[in-house]
Scaffold this motif. Sequence first.
Motif, mmCIF file in Angstrom:
data_model
loop_
_atom_site.group_PDB
_atom_site.id
_atom_site.type_symbol
_atom_site.label_atom_id
_atom_site.label_comp_id
_atom_site.label_asym_id
_atom_site.label_seq_id
_atom_site.Cartn_x
_atom_site.Cartn_y
_atom_site.Cartn_z
ATOM 1 N N UNK A 17 0.787 -1.228 0.000
ATOM 2 C CA UNK A 17 0.000 0.000 0.000
ATOM 3 C C UNK A 17 0.814 1.270 0.000
ATOM 4 N N UNK A 18 2.104 1.170 -0.336
ATOM 5 C CA UNK A 18 2.969 2.351 -0.325
ATOM 6 C C UNK A 18 2.498 3.395 -1.324
ATOM 7 N N UNK A 19 2.414 4.653 -0.880
ATOM 8 C CA UNK A 19 2.170 5.769 -1.785
ATOM 9 C C UNK A 19 3.472 6.248 -2.411
ATOM 10 N N UNK A 20 4.546 6.148 -1.652
ATOM 11 C CA UNK A 20 5.852 6.631 -2.098
ATOM 12 C C UNK A 20 6.337 5.871 -3.323
ATOM 13 N N UNK A 21 6.094 4.550 -3.357
ATOM 14 C CA UNK A 21 6.586 3.708 -4.446
ATOM 15 C C UNK A 21 5.496 3.384 -5.473
ATOM 16 N N UNK A 22 4.380 4.102 -5.417
ATOM 17 C CA UNK A 22 3.282 3.853 -6.349
ATOM 18 C C UNK A 22 3.748 4.040 -7.788
ATOM 19 N N UNK A 23 3.344 3.111 -8.652
ATOM 20 C CA UNK A 23 3.684 3.201 -10.059
ATOM 21 C C UNK A 23 5.055 2.688 -10.416
ATOM 22 N N UNK A 24 5.812 2.215 -9.436
ATOM 23 C CA UNK A 24 7.161 1.714 -9.678
ATOM 24 C C UNK A 24 7.161 0.193 -9.720
ATOM 25 N N UNK A 25 7.934 -0.370 -10.630
ATOM 26 C CA UNK A 25 8.048 -1.821 -10.730
ATOM 27 C C UNK A 25 8.790 -2.392 -9.535
ATOM 28 N N UNK A 26 8.539 -3.658 -9.243
ATOM 29 C CA UNK A 26 9.185 -4.312 -8.104
ATOM 30 C C UNK A 26 10.694 -4.381 -8.274
ATOM 31 N N UNK A 27 11.176 -4.369 -9.534
ATOM 32 C CA UNK A 27 12.621 -4.451 -9.763
ATOM 33 C C UNK A 27 13.266 -3.079 -9.976
ATOM 34 N N UNK A 28 12.553 -2.005 -9.648
ATOM 35 C CA UNK A 28 13.135 -0.662 -9.743
ATOM 36 C C UNK A 28 14.341 -0.564 -8.821
ATOM 37 N N UNK A 29 15.363 0.137 -9.282
ATOM 38 C CA UNK A 29 16.605 0.226 -8.521
ATOM 39 C C UNK A 29 16.853 1.670 -8.096
ATOM 40 N N UNK A 30 17.437 1.805 -6.906
ATOM 41 C CA UNK A 30 17.702 3.122 -6.321
ATOM 42 C C UNK A 30 19.167 3.206 -5.906
#
Length: 214
Positions: free
Chosen positions: A133-146
Amino acid sequence: MELTTKSVVVFDYGFGNVRSAERALARAGADVEITRDFDKAMNADGLLVPGVGAFAACMQGLTDARGDWIIDRRLSGERPVMGICVGMQILFARGIEHGVEAEGLGEWPGSVEPLQADIVPHMGWNTVEAAGGSELFAGLDADARFYFVHSYAVHEWSFQTENALMTAPKVTWSTHGRPFVAAVENGALWATQFHPEKSGDAGAQLLTNWIGSL
């Protein structure tokens, strides 16, 4: 209906790459100002607190600039604040570096301690396990890298409240050696251990999500 541009102050207390944060926030659509001015920091739609270097030094710089008081006042009024890197770490109760313990802001319980990994610092790109339910990571794929650059982290999360109506913070994890807290969403207070301003398209989406929540 005309949309209003959100104002964000990047709090300039001497610890943090404020220019790169300013550019990233501006690209994400915010009206950004770098300042330590009390009234501007209090009245902006969002306050971003960066941080680099040692925990104790960042805390000293923040308190010298009255940043601790500003953060507390904003959160008391449910005004959004976001911490990045050491700007996230100082939100916890304490930091322990080279065996020396320094007091943090205490917004969350827990200790910032040395990373437990074969290679330190943790420098480079990594994935995260976003909270449900994260709003911060909304729309990002599970494999997104930071992009991470740090030698210390919070490995143990413990948050209890006697108020059954209070929503538990959303905690996002990453792993370097062992799991550590990579981000927290807690009402008006959000924070990341990684640098969204250095994290390419994924970081830009994350900052857009934060600005959209203001």
